[in-house]
Scaffold this active site. Structure first.
Site, PDB file in Angstrom:
ATOM      1  N   SER A 226       0.831  -1.209   0.000  1.00 48.22           N
ATOM      2  CA  SER A 226       0.000   0.000   0.000  1.00 48.22           C
ATOM      3  C   SER A 226       0.871   1.268   0.000  1.00 48.22           C
ATOM      4  O   SER A 226       1.660   1.468  -0.927  1.00 48.22           O
ATOM      5  CB  SER A 226      -0.949  -0.030   1.188  1.00 48.22           C
ATOM      6  N   ASP A 401      -9.887  -4.395  -5.444  1.00 47.19           N
ATOM      7  CA  ASP A 401      -9.304  -3.350  -4.603  1.00 47.19           C
ATOM      8  C   ASP A 401      -9.669  -1.983  -5.174  1.00 47.19           C
ATOM      9  O   ASP A 401      -9.185  -1.591  -6.238  1.00 47.19           O
ATOM     10  CB  ASP A 401      -7.786  -3.516  -4.547  1.00 47.19           C
ATOM     11  N   HIS A 427      -7.724  -5.005  -0.626  1.00 43.10           N
ATOM     12  CA  HIS A 427      -6.467  -4.391  -0.200  1.00 43.10           C
ATOM     13  C   HIS A 427      -5.783  -5.174   0.923  1.00 43.10           C
ATOM     14  O   HIS A 427      -4.634  -5.619   0.778  1.00 43.10           O
ATOM     15  CB  HIS A 427      -6.753  -2.953   0.249  1.00 43.10           C
TER      16      HIS A 427
END
Length: 607
Positions: A226, A401, A427
């Site tokens: 991320s 996602d 995610h």
């Protein structure tokens, strides 16, 4: 022409703004009262929330909870990274890195397999030489998110250590392990005056420099999750262009899990419109220090299953994530480790990026011209020149996602970037999904195996493409064996899922025995919404200046694919005499591993 100030938001957004202020004020009041109350009353609130939860659960659900309770409780209650690793028999080192601007960052290291604790690794001429891997967390997180799992084999750092790597895990300034500076106190505004820019300009390159100096290695492999990927994108891009061109040579491969660069926005329309209209509104809501600092307070007074449901609801409300690929027991264990401190400014920076649809540096001009379309006439914030990155980039992203727009991302990355989609993944699945070891880890291993040096040669790219075409992680007997061994645990997890609502956001999870059994089956063989088996990963070629186009046969997503060549006669990646990789590469034992159904050959010689 819109009315000055009042015309910037529509009525619904003003209602959301006022409601946000009321909620934040209420939370602040609760927090003050909590700090003032004695521990006995806080314990009472916790017990009341537990009693309330137990009234809503059946005896069968309580028994399922008890069966999985010991391991979930142990992970949840572990105080820090070292304790989490010790649970599984690993010894972790703690290091402190001082950045050039004076912040002290906590860094963790896992260098030894079980039983190797007395052996020197990458320390002196007589030590064992291992390849170095560096992992970095996402927004509002710390290094614990990589190891707070209920199964040892699903923790990527532990798997890498067992495969012979020297594993390091970093932390951003301001989080649990990095709340110190030689210049100012964490209670000051100055301490929290940082954004993604400071992560990229200081935290990442200074940590990498420290690790390479400590291990006497020339390069390392970077695995980001991320925001940990966004920081690397920015750091590699800027440092290449300006003062530190060697950073791209210090990272032999960049593996981006659930990559983040310029998200489309939030799923909730009102909240999304509000923060896009004025990202600085977050300063009004949360101040200019740490954001969401009250999360630890709520965690302390709420019964864990209720806290888990609140997190699920928040993720669904903001991002439309269902979190169905993560078992309920894993949520109970990991959610308490999910939050860590960061600055409000770093979140404002993200909403500036979302608003402008550009992966750019922080915009210090808090009073831009009224019309966004005209602002470029007067000022333009510098974009991160990510196309200049020279390090090989491997993207692994989820098809479900909402924070990933792969078409936009590939247009902004170098032509040789490669990407693979896992269709049913969201995610957080890249950290904690039930099958993260079978769905994700093989992509990591292939990239680490293919890119080994700082030269970034064409042969390495060809080697990776060939590895991805010839590898089928789901046909491996090893992974089937792992699923079989975890079958009973999966059934227990599904029971616990029922107890907390099946991990769904709004109570849409299984509620009866038949649904629970169905979830247990899904856990061993997850299936996306379109009915395809989850392991049929979608890989295709994407031109650099066009959108995504699927090819009939599986291939790697890349802007400029390396042409296929005849691999016969090329040097084998493993030694023909021993069937193993050379000692000290971090890949010894891979050649005869049951995870390798095919012998791979490339043009780059022995690794």
């Amino acid at each position: 022409m819109p009315v000055p100030f009042l015309g910037r938001l529509n009525p619904a957004e003003y209602v959301a703004l006022v409601g946000s202020f009321l909620l934040v004020g209420f939370e602040a009041l609760i927090r003050v009262l909590t700090l003032a109350l004695p521990s006995t009353l806080i314990t009472l609130f916790y017990r009341l929330s537990r009693r309330l939860f137990n009234r809503w659960t059946t005896p069968a659900q309580k028994r399922a909870d008890e069966r999985r309770k010991p391991i979930s409780d142990s992970v949840r209650d572990a105080s820090d990274f070292v304790d989490l690793c010790a649970m599984w028999g690993y010894t972790a080192e703690e290091h402190v890195v001082q950045t050039k601007d004076g912040y002290l960052l906590g860094v963790h290291r896992l260098a030894w397999r079980k039983g190797e604790e007395d052996i020197k690794v990458n320390h002196g001429p007589n030590s064992i030489k291992k390849r170095v891997v560096y992992l970095h967390h996402g927004l509002l997180m710390n290094s614990e998110v990589w190891v707070c799992l209920t199964d040892e084999q699903r923790a990527l750092p532990f798997t890498l250590v067992e495969r012979g790597f020297d594993v390091w895990l970093g932390n951003n300034r301001g989080n649990k392990y990095s709340k110190k500076s030689i210049h100012c106190s964490p209670t000051s505004l100055r301490f929290w005056n940082f954004s993604i820019d400071e992560f990229a300009f200081y935290d990442i390159p200074d940590t990498i420099a420290y690790i390479l100096d400590a291990t006497s290695q020339k390069s390392l492999s970077y695995i980001g999750f991320s925001q940990g990927t966004a920081q690397a994108f920015a750091s590699l891009a800027v440092r290449y262009v300006f003062t530190y061109p060697k950073l791209n040579d210090q990272v032999n491969v960049f593996i981006a899990l659930a990559p983040a660069m310029s998200p489309a926005g939030l799923s909730n329309g009102v909240v999304d419109a509000l923060v896009k209209a004025s990202p600085q509104v977050l300063y009004l809501l949360f101040g200019r220090r740490s954001i969401l600092s009250a999360a630890t307070m709520w965690q302390s007074i709420l019964y864990p299953p209720i806290f888990s449901r609140i997190i699920d609801y928040g993720l669904g409300f903001l991002f439309n994530w269902k979190t169905k690929n993560i078992s309920a027991s894993q949520k109970l264990a990991a959610y308490p480790h999910l939050y860590s401190f960061t600055s409000t400014k770093s979140v404002v920076h993200w909403f500036q990026i979302i608003r402008t649809k550009s992966f750019q540096m922080y915009d210090d001009d808090v009073t831009p011209p009224m019309l966004l379309s005209s602002s470029s006439k007067y000022t333009k914030v510098a974009k991160y020149p990510t196309r200049n990155i020279k390090t090989p980039v491997v993207l692994v992203y989820g098809g479900s996602d909402s924070l990933v727009d792969i078409k936009v991302m590939l247009r902004e990355l170098p032509a040789q970037t490669m990407a693979t989609e896992i269709p049913h993944y969201e995610h957080l699945d890249f950290l904690w999904a039930r099958d993260v070891d079978t769905q994700v880890f093989q992509h990591v291993f292939d990239a680490l195996e293919s890119f080994t040096g700082a030269e970034h040669t064409k042969e390495e790219y060809e080697r990776y493409r060939h590895a991805r075409h010839n590898s089928s992680l789901h046909t491996s007997s090893y992974f089937r064996q792992q699923h079989t061994q975890r079958g009973s645990d999966a059934a227990m997890d599904s029971d616990v899922s029922t107890a907390v609502g099946g991990g769904s956001v709004a109570g849409d999870g299984p509620t009866g025995a038949e649904d629970t059994a169905g979830e247990a089956d899904a856990e061993s063989s997850p299936t996306p919404a379109d009915g395809r088996p989850a392991h049929q990963l979608r890989e295709s070629h994407v031109p650099s200046n066009a959108g995504s186009t699927s090819s009939p046969t599986p291939s790697i997503k890349t802007n400029d694919p390396v042409p296929e060549e005849d691999y016969s006669g090329s040097a084998s990646l493993s030694s023909p005499q021993s069937g193993r990789y050379p000692a000290g590469t971090g890949l010894d034992g891979l050649a005869d591993s049951p995870t390798r159904p095919h012998r791979r050959r490339g043009t780059g010689g022995a690794i």
